[in-house]
Scaffold this motif. Structure first.
Motif, PDB file in Angstrom:
ATOM      1  N   PRO A 116       0.675  -1.227   0.054  1.00  0.00           N
ATOM      2  CA  PRO A 116      -0.019   0.155   0.023  1.00  0.00           C
ATOM      3  C   PRO A 116       0.853   1.215  -0.187  1.00  0.00           C
ATOM      4  N   PHE A 117       2.105   1.498  -0.653  1.00  0.00           N
ATOM      5  CA  PHE A 117       2.901   2.432  -0.414  1.00  0.00           C
ATOM      6  C   PHE A 117       3.157   2.766  -1.949  1.00  0.00           C
ATOM      7  N   THR A 118       2.096   3.145  -2.563  1.00  0.00           N
ATOM      8  CA  THR A 118       2.237   3.727  -3.869  1.00  0.00           C
ATOM      9  C   THR A 118       2.193   5.339  -3.861  1.00  0.00           C
ATOM     10  N   ASP A 119       1.524   5.997  -2.967  1.00  0.00           N
ATOM     11  CA  ASP A 119       1.389   7.207  -2.957  1.00  0.00           C
ATOM     12  C   ASP A 119       2.686   7.942  -2.194  1.00  0.00           C
ATOM     13  N   SER A 120       3.236   8.694  -3.087  1.00  0.00           N
ATOM     14  CA  SER A 120       4.507   9.364  -2.543  1.00  0.00           C
ATOM     15  C   SER A 120       4.482  10.176  -1.265  1.00  0.00           C
ATOM     16  N   GLU A 121       3.328  10.885  -1.427  1.00  0.00           N
ATOM     17  CA  GLU A 121       3.304  11.733   0.047  1.00  0.00           C
ATOM     18  C   GLU A 121       2.719  11.031   1.449  1.00  0.00           C
ATOM     19  N   THR A 122       2.148  10.170   1.305  1.00  0.00           N
ATOM     20  CA  THR A 122       1.945   9.156   2.260  1.00  0.00           C
ATOM     21  C   THR A 122       2.827   7.718   2.469  1.00  0.00           C
ATOM     22  N   PRO A 127      13.495   4.212 -11.745  1.00  0.00           N
ATOM     23  CA  PRO A 127      12.176   4.006 -12.924  1.00  0.00           C
ATOM     24  C   PRO A 127      11.650   2.557 -12.624  1.00  0.00           C
ATOM     25  N   LEU A 128      10.523   2.394 -13.241  1.00  0.00           N
ATOM     26  CA  LEU A 128       9.584   1.246 -13.122  1.00  0.00           C
ATOM     27  C   LEU A 128      10.356   0.054 -13.412  1.00  0.00           C
ATOM     28  N   GLU A 129      11.110   0.082 -14.825  1.00  0.00           N
ATOM     29  CA  GLU A 129      11.783  -0.843 -15.379  1.00  0.00           C
ATOM     30  C   GLU A 129      13.018  -1.551 -14.362  1.00  0.00           C
ATOM     31  N   VAL A 130      13.681  -0.635 -13.632  1.00  0.00           N
ATOM     32  CA  VAL A 130      14.689  -0.890 -12.882  1.00  0.00           C
ATOM     33  C   VAL A 130      14.317  -1.532 -11.493  1.00  0.00           C
ATOM     34  N   CYS A 153       3.829  -4.407 -17.684  1.00  0.00           N
ATOM     35  CA  CYS A 153       2.857  -3.998 -16.829  1.00  0.00           C
ATOM     36  C   CYS A 153       3.079  -2.634 -16.443  1.00  0.00           C
ATOM     37  N   SER A 154       1.719  -2.124 -16.126  1.00  0.00           N
ATOM     38  CA  SER A 154       1.900  -0.454 -15.864  1.00  0.00           C
ATOM     39  C   SER A 154       2.203  -0.377 -14.516  1.00  0.00           C
ATOM     40  N   GLU A 155       2.453   0.934 -13.947  1.00  0.00           N
ATOM     41  CA  GLU A 155       2.876   1.307 -12.711  1.00  0.00           C
ATOM     42  C   GLU A 155       1.770   0.658 -11.697  1.00  0.00           C
ATOM     43  N   GLU A 156       0.645   0.909 -12.048  1.00  0.00           N
ATOM     44  CA  GLU A 156      -0.676   0.404 -11.075  1.00  0.00           C
ATOM     45  C   GLU A 156      -0.525  -0.994 -11.045  1.00  0.00           C
ATOM     46  N   SER A 157      -0.521  -1.777 -12.348  1.00  0.00           N
ATOM     47  CA  SER A 157      -0.456  -3.167 -12.074  1.00  0.00           C
ATOM     48  C   SER A 157       0.500  -3.710 -11.393  1.00  0.00           C
ATOM     49  N   TRP A 158       1.631  -3.103 -11.760  1.00  0.00           N
ATOM     50  CA  TRP A 158       2.962  -3.565 -10.756  1.00  0.00           C
ATOM     51  C   TRP A 158       2.706  -3.470  -9.360  1.00  0.00           C
ATOM     52  N   ALA A 159       2.108  -2.233  -9.012  1.00  0.00           N
ATOM     53  CA  ALA A 159       1.990  -2.177  -7.528  1.00  0.00           C
ATOM     54  C   ALA A 159       0.878  -3.242  -6.866  1.00  0.00           C
ATOM     55  N   GLY A 213       2.071  -6.395  -4.619  1.00  0.00           N
ATOM     56  CA  GLY A 213       1.642  -6.376  -3.475  1.00  0.00           C
ATOM     57  C   GLY A 213       1.009  -7.822  -3.069  1.00  0.00           C
ATOM     58  N   ALA A 214       0.448  -8.523  -4.287  1.00  0.00           N
ATOM     59  CA  ALA A 214      -0.201  -9.755  -4.176  1.00  0.00           C
ATOM     60  C   ALA A 214       1.033 -10.884  -3.837  1.00  0.00           C
ATOM     61  N   THR A 215       2.197 -10.719  -4.505  1.00  0.00           N
ATOM     62  CA  THR A 215       3.346 -11.482  -4.280  1.00  0.00           C
ATOM     63  C   THR A 215       3.905 -11.602  -3.056  1.00  0.00           C
ATOM     64  N   GLU A 216       4.052 -10.271  -2.525  1.00  0.00           N
ATOM     65  CA  GLU A 216       4.456 -10.141  -1.033  1.00  0.00           C
ATOM     66  C   GLU A 216       3.415 -10.852  -0.036  1.00  0.00           C
ATOM     67  N   ASP A 217       2.124 -10.751  -0.550  1.00  0.00           N
ATOM     68  CA  ASP A 217       1.042 -11.274   0.550  1.00  0.00           C
ATOM     69  C   ASP A 217       1.528 -13.050   0.785  1.00  0.00           C
ATOM     70  N   ALA A 218       1.830 -13.414  -0.707  1.00  0.00           N
ATOM     71  CA  ALA A 218       2.022 -14.890  -0.662  1.00  0.00           C
ATOM     72  C   ALA A 218       3.218 -15.597   0.298  1.00  0.00           C
ATOM     73  N   ILE A 219       4.230 -14.542   0.250  1.00  0.00           N
ATOM     74  CA  ILE A 219       5.363 -14.787   1.015  1.00  0.00           C
ATOM     75  C   ILE A 219       5.129 -14.734   2.494  1.00  0.00           C
ATOM     76  N   SER A 220       4.092 -13.561   2.864  1.00  0.00           N
ATOM     77  CA  SER A 220       4.018 -13.426   4.224  1.00  0.00           C
ATOM     78  C   SER A 220       2.909 -14.521   4.710  1.00  0.00           C
ATOM     79  N   ARG A 221       2.140 -15.007   3.938  1.00  0.00           N
ATOM     80  CA  ARG A 221       1.319 -16.383   4.409  1.00  0.00           C
ATOM     81  C   ARG A 221       2.144 -17.635   4.615  1.00  0.00           C
TER      82      ARG A 221
END
Length: 299
Positions: free
Chosen positions: A116-122, A164-167, A270-276, A280-288
């Motif tokens: 949930p850390f996509t917004d730079s301000e928050t 950048p996203l690709e990096v 994939c776009s920035e939104e899809s990537w986020a 996030g879903a991948t990290e959820d799998a690791i956390s499970r």
């Protein structure tokens, strides 16, 4: 994904993860070492007591040295048992590992701009808030001092987040997914092999005990192998229960397949939104997997 993307100096190794991760990781490793060492000492002394009690070592007509040594070994086995019960290093092991992995997944989410850390301000405030939640839940953990950079958002985490996203994609796929897949695969194979070895040891000692019991019953065997074999079988079973080889092997194998599926979904286009979202879903799998690991250990 472009092969020429320069990702040098951006991967998050242990020294570039938050200080809280390093402290919890050290606490967990210390608790694991203490648990394994003292449990091994206890089981070894119990086996020694069984072997010595079956040995007819006499000094004179009335003094059985074997029985005295067996009693000493049995008494000695109480020391690690009392220490394990009073110090509870397992709690340090389990809680420290749960905390370390929770912080690690938060750090990667933050650094690659996953939900949930996509917004730079928050993002910073959300991230630090999550760390505070972890810290509050582990007030009684015996933390270890952290070596390295004294920061919860390290310089490398900020550098990767600004990339950048690709990096970020390449660093995450190679430094996180590929690394975790290789780790889980190795552990699944190793734990599966150890489960077979120790289960075989328990089965063989049980069979030897049964055979020796019949031989002793018919007076064909003077040495008390039954008690020794029973103690060795019980020790092997207790060791398997402590290390949980087979459940761990199965869980690690399932997680490795989840990571392969996640890697397939994280396409270069994939776009920035899809990537986020996908990251996030991948990290959820690791956390499970970590949550399941802790639940199995506590049970």
């Amino acid at each position: 994904m472009p092969g020429g993307v320069d990702t040098r100096g951006l991967a998050l190794s242990g020294s570039h993860l938050p200080a809280m991760f390093r402290s919890a990781d050290q606490a967990s490793l210390s608790g694991q070492r203490d648990t394994v060492r003292w449990s091994a000492a206890q089981l070894s002394l119990l086996i020694a007591a069984a072997v010595l009690s079956a040995t007819d070592l006499r000094a004179g007509e009335h003094l059985n040295v074997g029985d005295l040594l067996a009693a000493a070994a049995l008494t000695g086995s109480l020391l690690p048992a009392v220490w394990l019960a009073s110090s509870v290093p397992q709690r340090r092991w389990y809680q420290g590992r749960a905390a370390a992995e929770s912080v690690k997944t938060l750090a990667w989410r933050y650094a690659v701009r996953a939900e949930p850390f996509t917004d730079s301000e928050t993002a910073d405030e959300k991230y630090l808030g999550r760390l505070e939640e972890i810290l509050r839940s582990l007030r009684d953990l015996d933390w270890a001092p952290a070596a390295g950079e004294p920061a919860e958002i390290t310089a490398r985490m900020r550098r990767l987040r600004r990339a950048p996203l690709e990096v970020r994609q390449k660093v995450y796929l190679q430094g996180r997914l590929d690394d975790q897949y290789a780790w889980y695969t190795r552990r699944a194979r190793r734990f599966g092999r150890l489960a077979r070895v120790w289960s075989t040891a328990a089965g063989v000692t049980t069979a030897l005990g049964l055979l020796a019991g019949f031989l002793q019953g018919f007076g064909l065997l003077a040495f008390d192998v039954l008690g020794t074999a029973s103690a060795m079988s019980a020790a092997a079973t207790a060791w398997v229960q402590l290390k949980q080889f087979q459940p761990q092997s199965t869980a690690y194998l399932l997680t490795s397949h989840e990571l392969l599926l996640a890697r397939t979904r994280l396409t270069p286009d994939c776009s920035e939104e899809s990537w986020a979202r996908l990251c996030g879903a991948t990290e959820d799998a690791i956390s499970r997997e970590h949550t399941m690991w802790l639940a199995r250990r506590v049970v």
